[in-house]
Design a protein around this motif. Structure first.
Motif, short mmCIF file in Angstrom:
data_model
loop_
_atom_site.label_atom_id
_atom_site.label_comp_id
_atom_site.label_asym_id
_atom_site.label_seq_id
_atom_site.Cartn_x
_atom_site.Cartn_y
_atom_site.Cartn_z
N ARG A 52 -1.56 8.97 -11.47
CA ARG A 52 -1.98 10.14 -10.69
C ARG A 52 -2.57 11.21 -11.61
N TYR A 109 -6.14 -2.25 1.37
CA TYR A 109 -7.18 -1.48 0.68
C TYR A 109 -8.55 -2.07 1.02
N THR A 127 -5.11 8.47 -4.22
CA THR A 127 -3.73 8.32 -4.68
C THR A 127 -3.68 7.39 -5.89
N ASP A 181 -9.17 3.72 -2.26
CA ASP A 181 -7.93 3.86 -1.48
C ASP A 181 -6.71 4.09 -2.35
N ASP A 182 -6.71 3.56 -3.56
CA ASP A 182 -5.56 3.73 -4.45
C ASP A 182 -5.98 3.33 -5.86
N THR A 216 -0.58 5.04 -8.49
CA THR A 216 0.78 4.68 -8.88
C THR A 216 0.73 4.06 -10.26
N THR A 245 -10.09 -0.52 -4.41
CA THR A 245 -9.03 -0.06 -5.30
C THR A 245 -9.51 -0.15 -6.74
#
Length: 385
Positions: free
Chosen positions: A76, A116, A89, A57-58, A91, A119
């Motif tokens: 990213r 999430y 995605t 999810d991230d 960060t 992750t």
């Protein structure tokens, strides 16, 4: 979702890191772009976990100096460099030296909250390509009223390390003995194969941490000049090494791990932060440890292994004196004095070491804490599953 947010836990199912390279021209990773360094551990992570990265999810990625090669959201760029789907995605987090440990905290919180399901957390730093302090060029880190508040012209970790040594009456000999211990333990862990399972060497690169030195003596360390005060006790030999490296972990819930055929290794039991005097700067791990123990309901003796980042030898020694922890449980595989301190990647590197050590030795609880610029510290307690 397999369960309500209120019954969710956060477990780490896989952790991997690169060998740490010396952070200078000619160092093992000095020709590797930091996004490629991180991409290597991302690819190794999903390969070992046998998952499709599309389920992530991230990605929460630590980096302390996000300029030059590390600019433009390194997280990213790392995901894209790994060839992962564009839907994943990312960060980038900066909590100074604790950046990738903070990434663990954010990732675990997101999983527990239900934001999430899966992750990836971690971080990277190429100090060869992006020297420490590059993001301060042409500007000031602190406004004048902050400097006036503390009556200083600036903040220095090296000066703080000297202040810690003075406050806890740590002689240069004691600091140098600790530095030699770090190298000896790291060398022993390397030789025994204790680190092999956690490492993902780059193709054609080093297979073990590059900074470990063998055969050092108090005499050889005595020849090094103090780095921050003419009459000081802190020098290059009892301080962390400038380094390049990356580490990553996969976090999900226990239920989701089992549903996907994954085996949880540890649970993120407790995650806290603490702040202290930003001038001395390096003492907050003591407060963070106390806070983590109070919140968890555990005692210092319940913890079977500690990772306390060796920014300078005075930091873990002062922590040891204040906490009363058993010395043999502190940094049992050596630390940053021997292995190196790749800033934004260090939290993930340390936690990968801790997780594998806990699993290999059947240690139920482990605690990690790191001093951070500004007088802060993270502390995380992991529980073996």
């Amino acid at each position: 979702m397999s369960s309500t947010p209120y019954s969710r836990d956060a477990v780490i199912v896989e952790a991997v890191r690169t060998p740490v390279g010396r952070g200078k021209p000619g160092g093992a990773h000095s020709d590797v772009h930091p996004a490629d360094l991180g991409a290597h551990v991302l690819k190794a992570l999903v390969e070992r976990a046998a998952i499709d990265p599309v389920i992530v999810d991230d990605v929460i990625w630590g980096c302390v100096t996000p300029v030059m090669d590390q600019a433009g959201n390194l997280g990213r760029n790392t995901v894209l460099a790994a060839g992962w789907p564009e839907s994943v995605t990312a960060t980038t987090v900066d909590r100074a030296c604790g950046s990738s440990q903070q990434a663990v905290h954010f990732g675990a919180a997101g999983v527990v909250a239900g934001h999430y399901d899966f992750t990836v957390v971690g971080g990277a730093e190429s100090m060869s390509r992006v020297p420490m302090g590059s993001n301060r060029t042409g500007g000031r880190s602190h406004p004048q009223h902050v400097l006036d508040r503390y009556g200083v012209e600036g903040f220095s970790q090296g000066t703080g390390a000297e202040m810690v040594a003075q406050r806890w009456s740590l002689s240069r000999t004691r600091l140098d003995e600790y530095a030699l211990r770090s190298h000896a333990l790291a060398a022993a862990a390397t030789d025994s194969g204790a680190l092999d399972a956690q490492l993902a060497p780059l193709p054609g690169g080093i297979t073990h941490d590059e900074g470990v030195r063998r055969g050092g003596t108090l005499g050889s360390l005595a020849r090094l000049k103090p780095a921050f005060r003419q009459d000081g006790v802190i020098h290059a030999g009892n301080s962390s090494q400038i380094s390049d490296g990356a580490g990553a972990m996969l976090i999900t819930t226990g239920d989701l791990a089992r549903a996907h055929g994954l085996t949880p290794v540890v649970r993120v039991h407790t995650a806290v932060l603490a702040g202290d005097d930003p001038v001395v700067m390096l003492t907050a791990p003591v407060n963070a440890t106390a806070k983590a123990l109070k919140r968890s309901g555990l005692s210092i003796d319940d913890i079977g292994a500690f990772e306390v980042n060796e920014a300078f030898a005075s930091v873990p020694l002062a922590w040891l004196a204040e906490t009363g922890a058993k010395a043999e449980r502190l940094n049992p595989l050596g630390g940053a004095i021997a292995v190196g301190h790749p800033l934004g990647g260090s939290g993930a590197v340390l936690m990968t070491r801790l997780i594998h050590h806990m699993r290999d030795n059947g240690i139920r609880y482990g605690l990690q804490t790191m001093c951070e610029a500004g007088g802060m510290a993270n502390a995380t307690i992991l529980e073996l599953l």
